[in-house]
Each structure stands twice: as structure tokens, then as C-alpha cells.
Write a protein that holds these residues in place. Structure first.
Motif, PDB file in Angstrom:
ATOM      1  N   THR A  92       0.973  -1.089   0.010  1.00 13.20           N
ATOM      2  CA  THR A  92       0.050   0.181   0.374  1.00 13.20           C
ATOM      3  C   THR A  92       0.713   1.404  -0.098  1.00 13.20           C
ATOM      4  OG1 THR A  92      -1.788   1.319   0.712  1.00 13.20           O
ATOM      5  CG2 THR A  92      -0.278   0.097   2.644  1.00 13.20           C
ATOM      6  N   ASP A  93       0.391   2.392  -0.099  1.00 10.56           N
ATOM      7  CA  ASP A  93       1.038   3.829  -0.066  1.00 10.56           C
ATOM      8  C   ASP A  93       0.755   4.904   0.483  1.00 10.56           C
ATOM      9  OD1 ASP A  93      -0.373   5.666  -2.156  1.00 10.56           O
ATOM     10  OD2 ASP A  93       0.001   2.900  -3.266  1.00 10.56           O
ATOM     11  N   VAL A  94       1.720   5.561   0.728  1.00 10.50           N
ATOM     12  CA  VAL A  94       1.467   7.121   1.316  1.00 10.50           C
ATOM     13  C   VAL A  94       1.984   8.148   0.040  1.00 10.50           C
ATOM     14  CG1 VAL A  94       1.508   8.538   3.331  1.00 10.50           C
ATOM     15  CG2 VAL A  94       1.614   6.140   3.878  1.00 10.50           C
ATOM     16  N   THR A  95       0.512   8.725  -0.325  1.00  7.39           N
ATOM     17  CA  THR A  95       1.016   9.912  -1.193  1.00  7.39           C
ATOM     18  C   THR A  95       0.405  10.715  -1.406  1.00  7.39           C
ATOM     19  OG1 THR A  95       0.556   8.186  -3.080  1.00  7.39           O
ATOM     20  CG2 THR A  95       0.895  10.271  -3.828  1.00  7.39           C
ATOM     21  N   LEU A  96       1.235  12.563  -1.085  1.00  3.91           N
ATOM     22  CA  LEU A  96       1.195  12.956  -1.351  1.00  3.91           C
ATOM     23  C   LEU A  96       1.901  14.296  -2.266  1.00  3.91           C
ATOM     24  CD1 LEU A  96       3.345  12.686   2.222  1.00  3.91           C
ATOM     25  CD2 LEU A  96       1.325  14.155   1.636  1.00  3.91           C
ATOM     26  N   SER A  97       0.664  14.619  -2.958  1.00  2.67           N
ATOM     27  CA  SER A  97       0.716  15.638  -3.848  1.00  2.67           C
ATOM     28  C   SER A  97       0.949  16.690  -3.727  1.00  2.67           C
ATOM     29  CB  SER A  97      -0.507  16.191  -4.600  1.00  2.67           C
ATOM     30  OG  SER A  97      -1.506  16.414  -3.825  1.00  2.67           O
ATOM     31  N   TYR A  98       1.827  17.880  -4.322  1.00  2.00           N
ATOM     32  CA  TYR A  98       2.282  18.823  -4.255  1.00  2.00           C
ATOM     33  C   TYR A  98       1.367  20.120  -3.603  1.00  2.00           C
ATOM     34  CZ  TYR A  98       4.662  23.296  -4.859  1.00  2.00           C
ATOM     35  OH  TYR A  98       5.324  24.671  -5.148  1.00  2.00           O
ATOM     36  N   THR A  99       0.682  20.048  -4.250  1.00  2.00           N
ATOM     37  CA  THR A  99      -1.019  20.456  -3.863  1.00  2.00           C
ATOM     38  C   THR A  99      -1.209  20.347  -2.499  1.00  2.00           C
ATOM     39  OG1 THR A  99      -2.459  19.096  -4.563  1.00  2.00           O
ATOM     40  CG2 THR A  99      -1.845  21.061  -6.152  1.00  2.00           C
ATOM     41  N   ASP A 100      -1.252  18.753  -1.807  1.00  2.00           N
ATOM     42  CA  ASP A 100      -1.921  18.291  -0.218  1.00  2.00           C
ATOM     43  C   ASP A 100      -0.861  19.538  -0.023  1.00  2.00           C
ATOM     44  OD1 ASP A 100      -3.798  17.505  -0.651  1.00  2.00           O
ATOM     45  OD2 ASP A 100      -3.119  15.492  -0.988  1.00  2.00           O
ATOM     46  N   ASP A 101       0.528  19.798  -0.089  1.00  2.00           N
ATOM     47  CA  ASP A 101       1.456  20.116   0.695  1.00  2.00           C
ATOM     48  C   ASP A 101       1.392  21.532   0.549  1.00  2.00           C
ATOM     49  OD1 ASP A 101       4.005  20.674   2.033  1.00  2.00           O
ATOM     50  OD2 ASP A 101       4.762  21.505   0.040  1.00  2.00           O
ATOM     51  N   LEU A 102       1.259  22.104  -0.434  1.00  2.00           N
ATOM     52  CA  LEU A 102       0.793  23.827   0.097  1.00  2.00           C
ATOM     53  C   LEU A 102      -0.119  24.075   0.759  1.00  2.00           C
ATOM     54  CD1 LEU A 102       1.403  24.649  -3.758  1.00  2.00           C
ATOM     55  CD2 LEU A 102       3.000  24.757  -2.322  1.00  2.00           C
ATOM     56  N   TYR A 118      -1.634   8.057   6.493  1.00  2.00           N
ATOM     57  CA  TYR A 118      -0.951   6.407   7.165  1.00  2.00           C
ATOM     58  C   TYR A 118      -2.533   5.926   7.788  1.00  2.00           C
ATOM     59  CZ  TYR A 118       3.624   7.096   7.585  1.00  2.00           C
ATOM     60  OH  TYR A 118       4.980   7.427   7.349  1.00  2.00           O
ATOM     61  N   LYS A 119      -3.314   6.338   7.771  1.00  2.00           N
ATOM     62  CA  LYS A 119      -4.645   5.935   8.551  1.00  2.00           C
ATOM     63  C   LYS A 119      -5.284   4.552   7.171  1.00  2.00           C
ATOM     64  CE  LYS A 119      -9.071   6.418  10.721  1.00  2.00           C
ATOM     65  NZ  LYS A 119      -9.938   7.256  11.629  1.00  2.00           N
ATOM     66  N   SER A 120      -5.268   5.511   6.496  1.00  2.00           N
ATOM     67  CA  SER A 120      -5.845   5.085   5.130  1.00  2.00           C
ATOM     68  C   SER A 120      -5.153   3.869   4.544  1.00  2.00           C
ATOM     69  CB  SER A 120      -6.199   6.094   3.704  1.00  2.00           C
ATOM     70  OG  SER A 120      -5.851   5.638   2.984  1.00  2.00           O
ATOM     71  N   ALA A 121      -3.615   4.405   4.419  1.00  2.00           N
ATOM     72  CA  ALA A 121      -2.315   2.865   4.588  1.00  2.00           C
ATOM     73  C   ALA A 121      -2.592   1.892   4.935  1.00  2.00           C
ATOM     74  CB  ALA A 121      -1.837   3.384   4.441  1.00  2.00           C
ATOM     75  N   ARG A 122      -3.144   2.400   6.320  1.00  2.00           N
ATOM     76  CA  ARG A 122      -3.080   1.140   7.253  1.00  2.00           C
ATOM     77  C   ARG A 122      -4.549   0.159   7.390  1.00  2.00           C
ATOM     78  NH1 ARG A 122      -3.570   4.082  13.255  1.00  2.00           N
ATOM     79  NH2 ARG A 122      -5.210   3.548  12.048  1.00  2.00           N
ATOM     80  N   SER A 123      -6.141   0.912   6.829  1.00  2.00           N
ATOM     81  CA  SER A 123      -7.121   0.145   6.878  1.00  2.00           C
ATOM     82  C   SER A 123      -6.483  -0.254   5.496  1.00  2.00           C
ATOM     83  CB  SER A 123      -7.695   1.845   6.865  1.00  2.00           C
ATOM     84  OG  SER A 123      -8.369   2.425   7.560  1.00  2.00           O
ATOM     85  N   THR A 124      -6.429  -0.061   4.752  1.00  2.00           N
ATOM     86  CA  THR A 124      -6.033  -0.852   2.995  1.00  2.00           C
ATOM     87  C   THR A 124      -5.077  -2.017   3.637  1.00  2.00           C
ATOM     88  OG1 THR A 124      -6.100   1.258   1.962  1.00  2.00           O
ATOM     89  CG2 THR A 124      -5.201  -0.684   0.968  1.00  2.00           C
ATOM     90  N   MET A 125      -4.062  -2.557   4.322  1.00  2.00           N
ATOM     91  CA  MET A 125      -3.219  -3.282   3.709  1.00  2.00           C
ATOM     92  C   MET A 125      -4.002  -4.189   5.168  1.00  2.00           C
ATOM     93  SD  MET A 125      -0.411  -4.866   3.196  1.00  2.00           S
ATOM     94  CE  MET A 125       1.097  -3.695   2.829  1.00  2.00           C
TER      95      MET A 125
END
Length: 324
Positions: A92-102, A118-125
């Protein structure tokens, strides 16, 4: 003089903070489902190889009574075989976009965003592993091997499930020679005719002396039916499971619990001394650093797991079926 401020982004989050998020993710994956938790607590590791192997005792050695000056005749005997499994790989992955960062500059906002990801990744795995535990283990059309789940490891008919009965590369057929590799089964006929005696029969089949199931898992419908059969003491639940926050029915001192992913119409009686996860020592919820995308303004962290569910002594596992 004003205190200097510093913008905190994922680029300069300190290592200990990221390590804590990684640890929380790993711990959380194995806490929601009691079966997954028990299997993880008793897991074994392997260091590599194309396949996962496990030595299996398939016969008793030589020996017996003797007397006086009787001549003893020791003989070598094949008593161990090897089960072979293809590793299952999950990610599974934790993905962060540049727009989320801004949109989330500042320490509080960054941590809130990361925690949500991370909560989403945990639930997925957690969901993918648990679904795998109750699956057939059959490869998808693209050839990726999943967990060889309970439908194969503790099969309704171990002589035909999986196809041709070869679990872990060892044939299971109708002959007595393969009894060591076949789990216990009981046709319960129907849910309407289920009794505590039938459950006790399956318990007895799956037990030998002080070897017995340590967890019982079923669907909500079957759990509700058993709850109605149970006495007041049993309905109070298993003390050990309650301490961990799980509701259960106490059956012969072990917890009978619900798992939403359990196959319809069955109840499993499992001995986790012989049913466990075998996990690659370097890929047990391993996590990469945040990696920069090459064609997108995103950063991605992967969480990966490699291993397999191993049933090393099917004789101590049982399944009751036709509970519909």
C-alpha cells in the motif's frame, strides 16, 4: 524581537517522527482482527529464496518395546517432508501531492495530513491481508500469488481444495497415507439444525490431549445463532479476548469471534501453534522513504509485506460447513 518561524514540510520532518508514524502503522494493521493479531504474534521469518519452505513431519519414527538381550534393529526412515509455497506480496502507499503540501504548510497541518494518509494505508493493508487469510490462494489472471488462505489451508474438502488437493505442494487424497496433511471437517447440515453438540464434535476431532484449537472464527449470522444456544456464562465472553477489546463467546475456554471476511456458511476451529504467518525478515511492513514522482508532482512512500500463511499440522485445524 519576534521568534523566528520555520515552515515544516515532509522534506524536513525529522526521522524520529516518521519512524513513529511507521511504527504506528505497523502496529495498527494487526490489532483490528484477532486472528490476524494472533498469527502475527506467532509469526516465523525466513531470509530469502524463490519459495517459502517448511519442514513437515509426515510419519513417526521407529521404536517399540524390547526385553532382555533382544537384538535391536535400527533403520533409517523418512519422517519429514517439505511443504513449498510461493510468497505473497502485498503493498500500500502513502501519497502526498504538491498541492496537498501547499495547502497544509505548518507542523500541525503536515502531521494531520500524514496521520490521515497513514490511517488510510493501514486500513487498506489490514483489509487486504485479512481478505487473503480467508481466500482460496488462487492466482489472479495477472499471475500474482496471494495468501493461500483458509479455504485451502483448512478446506471443506481437503482432498479437492485446492484443485487436485496439492496444498503446499503435498498431495491430499482419500488414502490414509495423506491423513497427516488433511484438516478435520464436519458437515453441519444446516444452520437451523446447529447444536452445541455438533460444535463439540468438531472440537473433539480437532483436538488431541492438550492440543486443541485456541480461536474459533465464523460469520455474524452463525455467531448470532451460537449466541442464542450459549448459556449465560458463555455469553460473557472469553476473558483473554475481552482484555484485548474483542467481543466473543467463550467455548471450551477459547474465544469464538466474528470476522466480517469469513467465508459464508463456515466455522473455523484453529490452533495457531501450527497455523502461522511466515514472513520475509526484510519485508515485514517495510517502508521506503518518500520517493519523488518522475512525471507527477507527488511523493510516494510504499509499505510492503512478503510472506505466506502456513498450516504445518492440518490435523489440529477444523472446519464446519453447510451452515446456511
Amino acid at each position: 524581537m519576534a521568534t523566528a518561524t520555520r515552515t515544516i514540510t515532509w522534506d524536513n520532518l525529522n526521522t524520529s517522527s516518521m519512524a513513529e508514524l511507521d511504527r504506528t502503522l505497523k502496529d495498527g494493521i494487526f490489532k483490528k482482527h484477532l486472528l490476524l493479531r494472533k498469527l502475527n504474534e506467532k509469526k516465523k521469518t525466513y531470509s530469502g529464496g524463490v519459495y517459502i519452505t517448511d519442514p513437515i513431519m509426515n510419519a513417526l519414527g521407529n521404536g517399540g518395546s524390547y526385553g532382555g538381550m533382544e537384538v535391536l534393529t535400527p533403520q533409517d526412515k523418512q519422517i519429514v517432508t517439505t511443504a513449498v509455497f510461493e510468497p505473497a506480496h502485498y503493498e500500500t502507499d502513502v501519497t502526498l501531492s504538491y498541492t496537498d503540501d501547499l495547502a497544509n504548510r505548518g507542523s500541525a497541518q503536515v502531521f494531520d495530513l500524514l496521520e490521515a494518509k497513514y490511517k488510510s494505508a493501514r486500513s487498506t493493508m489490514e483489509r487486504n491481508l485479512t481478505v487473503g487469510l480467508f481466500g482460496t490462494g488462487e492466482k489472479a489472471t495477472y499471475g500474482t500469488a496471494p495468501i493461500v488462505g483458509l479455504q485451502a489451508a483448512v478446506a471443506n474438502d481437503p482432498t479437492t481444495d485446492p484443485t487436485a488437493g496439492a496444498y503446499g505442494g503435498i498431495t491430499r487424497d482419500t488414502t490414509a497415507a495423506t491423513d497427516f496433511w488433511k484438516n478435520q471437517i464436519k458437515d453441519m447440515t444446516s444452520l437451523a439444525t446447529l447444536t452445541m453438540l455438533k460444535l463439540q464434535n468438531l472440537w473433539g476431532l480437532s483436538s488431541d490431549g492438550n492440543e486443541h484449537p485456541d480461536i474459533i472464527i465464523t460469520t455474524q449470522a452463525i455467531y448470532d445463532f451460537v449466541w442464542n444456544l450459549a448459556d449465560a456464562r458463555q455469553r460473557l465472553g472469553n476473558e483473554e479476548a475481552a482484555k484485548l477489546g474483542y467481543q466473543s463467546i467463550d467455548f471450551n475456554g477459547v474465544p469464538l469471534i466474528v470476522d466480517k471476511n469469513c467465508t459464508a456458511g463456515v466455522i473455523y476451529m484453529l490452533n495457531t501453534d501450527y497455523l502461522y504467518l511466515k514472513v520475509h525478515k526484510d519485508d515485514d511492513m517495510a517502508s521506503t522513504p518518500f520517493l519523488q514522482g518522475t512525471t507527477q508532482l507527488v511523493k510516494v512512500k510504499y509499505i510492503t509485506w512478503t510472506g505466506q500463511l502456513i498450516n504445518s499440522n492440518p490435523r489440529y485445524q477444523g472446519v464446519g460447513y453447510n451452515l446456511t
